[in-house]
Design an enzyme around this catalytic site. Structure first.
Site, short mmCIF file in Angstrom:
data_model
loop_
_atom_site.label_atom_id
_atom_site.label_comp_id
_atom_site.label_asym_id
_atom_site.label_seq_id
_atom_site.Cartn_x
_atom_site.Cartn_y
_atom_site.Cartn_z
N ASP A 91 10.82 -10.23 0.64
CA ASP A 91 11.55 -11.26 -0.09
C ASP A 91 11.85 -10.83 -1.53
OD1 ASP A 91 12.30 -14.24 -0.23
OD2 ASP A 91 10.95 -13.99 -1.94
N GLU B 267 0.14 4.97 6.41
CA GLU B 267 -1.31 5.21 6.50
C GLU B 267 -1.70 5.49 7.95
OE1 GLU B 267 -3.02 1.72 4.68
OE2 GLU B 267 -2.35 2.34 2.68
#
Ligand code: GLC
Length: 571
Positions: free
Chosen positions: A236, A292
């Site tokens: 957002d 990751e």
């Protein structure tokens, strides 16, 4: 013909139809909470419906703990579900049910701000000595020429539209011809005796992304949802996290039109947001989470909401194309429903996109007038065919499949602090003869937003009975997608016609193509497609209920298109 790159082969998102649910007004779970708003379990109950549109992913707008000042974009705890919408177990169940169907879940991540009732802000405003003292952007302000205390600079609040209404109502004392001033993005806080920055509403203080602790906490929030199985995030107001922390004034934007534009647009934005030095760095850090070891095989993705200049968007698209792209708002925001501009926008969009990137297309969202209200019923049908047959991530905002229009929301029933976005968020009508159009069993005055009475006739049950309804058109597009490999895997290729009002494009795969032709005008057209590889073809789908069955056509001759008709032609 070239074969697909490995990223195209592997990523789910290359062929994703993503249905955006605004959870507060989608569907209430009738067994549990007749409280006047939708719920997470309400969404789970409608997965068959969503899948029947050909959608294979969901984006659910914020469902987190929130005082609901800005439709849930004011979060008090990102790891908690709003109690009126359900529980975290309900979200787990939604994820499990989606995954069982091979569908994916995308949720909102709101990095720029929290609610002013978030414990971080409560702590930060309490004292200049707390560990959270710099988690938000605080400033003593400056002295004006008359000695009065003034905000540190001229940065303006995005939600400045209500200023126009205040002016009309005579509440602002302004000389004739003067511009309506935007609201300051700075709010004075009596507790800390300082100003804090709040770019949207005063109840949404901006986080300080230059603080390492903030960045770490925000990345942990992403991990929280990735660990629960979420597949992607709509980031957002992504461009707002990049600010120039020297806090210089913004320059005036001379293209501002008084009375038409949001007073916020009186200033150009180079420092209060969109500031490349910091923005790129922070977005890089966020995408690193997806790389990751725990997540890198997950095909998880970001899509950035950023209303910025095209060149600035290009930079963001180049940061990490294999994991993140900006929303393609070009057609939604910058141009009207018109053939030539739409064609130019589309061609330039695909040509600018970095190699490993995935395209995306939107016809609407919870911040924009509904598609059918903007462009009319027939054009909205054509827009569905035009957009959903493109490659990449294609978004359907809930209700678009019914050609829903903006509802009427009286001032007394307003939820939106910006004053204007409630009409596109009114409840989905599920059934024409049931209470509240089948959305909720609560008394009408207790609904989160009122039902749009004019659109009860467009309810799902009604449209399912009509073979020519917009809903049946969306379902037909979904069916076509399922059975047509070229529409699933083909790459976008531009085509030209002899008429500016008729836009053509193809999807190409292994030497074959599907051709999509759209008449953007209100008159009948006879169009020649210049560069298609098809000599003959079958019109397998039309946006208009004018043709009953598949028609064979000769592409060496002009193709006839009715006003606002879009057609799909296969070999
Ligand atoms: C985004 C959302 C909008 C919200 C704003 C502040 O633009 O789409 O609904 O009000 O961010 O979070």
């Amino acid at each position: 013909m070239k074969t697909m790159s490995s990223s195209q082969k592997t990523s789910f998102w290359h062929n994703a139809i993503i249905y955006q649910v605004y959870p507060w007004t989608f569907f209430e779970d009738p067994d549990r909470r007749p409280l006047g708003n939708g719920s997470i379990r309400g969404i789970t109950q409608k997965l068959n419906y969503i899948q029947s549109l050909g959608a294979n992913a969901l984006w659910v707008s914020p469902f987190f703990a929130s005082p609901m000042i800005d439709g849930g974009y004011d979060v008090t705890d990102y790891t908690q579900v709003h109690p009126l919408l359900g529980t975290i177990e309900d979200v787990d169940e939604l994820i499990a049910k989606l995954h069982e169907r091979g569908m994916k879940l995308m949720i909102d991540f709101i990095p720029n701000h929290t609610s002013d009732r978030h414990p971080w802000f409560v702590q930060s405003r309490a004292s200049k000595r707390t560990v959270k003292k710099d988690w938000y952007i605080w400033h003593n302000g400056r002295r004006g020429v008359d000695g009065s205390l003034q905000p540190p600079n001229n940065w303006a609040r995005v939600f400045s539209l209500p200023q126009l209404e205040r002016r009309k109502a005579g509440l602002l004392d302004l000389p004739e011809g003067a511009y309506t001033p935007p609201l300051s993005a700075w709010e004075f806080d009596g507790q800390r005796n300082q100003f804090y920055l709040a770019s949207f509403s005063d109840a949404q203080p901006d986080l300080n992304w230059s603080n390492v602790g903030v960045r770490k906490a925000m990345k942990d929030q992403l991990r929280f949802w990735l660990d629960r199985g979420v597949d992607g995030f709509r980031i957002d107001a992504a461009n707002h996290i990049g600010k120039n922390m020297e806090l210089p004034d913004e320059e005036p934007d001379t293209s501002y039109q008084e009375g038409v534009d949001n007073p916020y647009d009186q200033l150009r934005r180079h420092n209060s947001c969109d500031y490349p030095e910091t923005l790129h760095h922070y977005l890089d850090e966020l995408t690193d989470v997806l790389k990751e070891p725990a997540y890198r095989e997950r095909d998880a993705r970001f899509i950035y909401e950023a209303y910025m200049e095209e060149n600035d968007l290009d930079y963001l698209n180049r940061l990490c194309p294999e994991k993140a792209t900006t929303f393609n708002f070009g057609a939604l925001d910058r141009i009207s429903w018109s053939g030539l501009p739409r064609k130019l926008q589309l061609d330039s969009y695909y040509s600018r996109l970095p190699k490993k990137s995935i395209a995306n297309h939107v016809n609407g969202n919870h911040d924009k007038d509904r598609l059918a209200s903007r462009i009319g019923d027939d054009a909205a049908r054509a827009a569905a065919v035009f957009t959903l047959c493109l490659s990449g991530m294609r978004f359907i905002y809930n209700g678009e499949e019914l050609n829903l229009r903006n509802g009427y929301v009286s001032t007394a029933r307003r939820q939106d602090p910006n004053g204007l976005r409630d009409p596109e968020r009114t409840p989905i009508p599920w059934h024409d003869t049931r209470k509240n159009a089948g959305f909720s069993t609560a008394p009408a005055h207790e609904l989160y937003l009122p039902i749009n009475k004019n659109d009860i006739i467009r309810a799902v049950n009604v449209q399912l009975r009509q073979s020519t309804s917009p809903l049946r058109l969306y379902q037909a597009i979904g069916e076509l997608m399922k059975e047509n490999t070229i529409l699933q895997c083909g790459k976008f290729a531009s085509r030209t016609t002899n008429d500016h009002d008729v836009v053509a494009y193809a999807r190409e795969y292994q030497g074959f193509e599907v051709l999509v032709l759209t008449n953007f005008s209100d008159t009948t057209k006879e169009a020649m497609v210049d560069n298609t590889t098809l000599q003959q073809g079958n019109i397998v789908l039309s946006s208009l209920p004018v043709h009953e069955s598949i028609r064979r056509i000769d592409l060496s001759k002009p193709v006839r298109l009715e006003p606002y008709e879009a057609i799909v032609i296969t070999a």
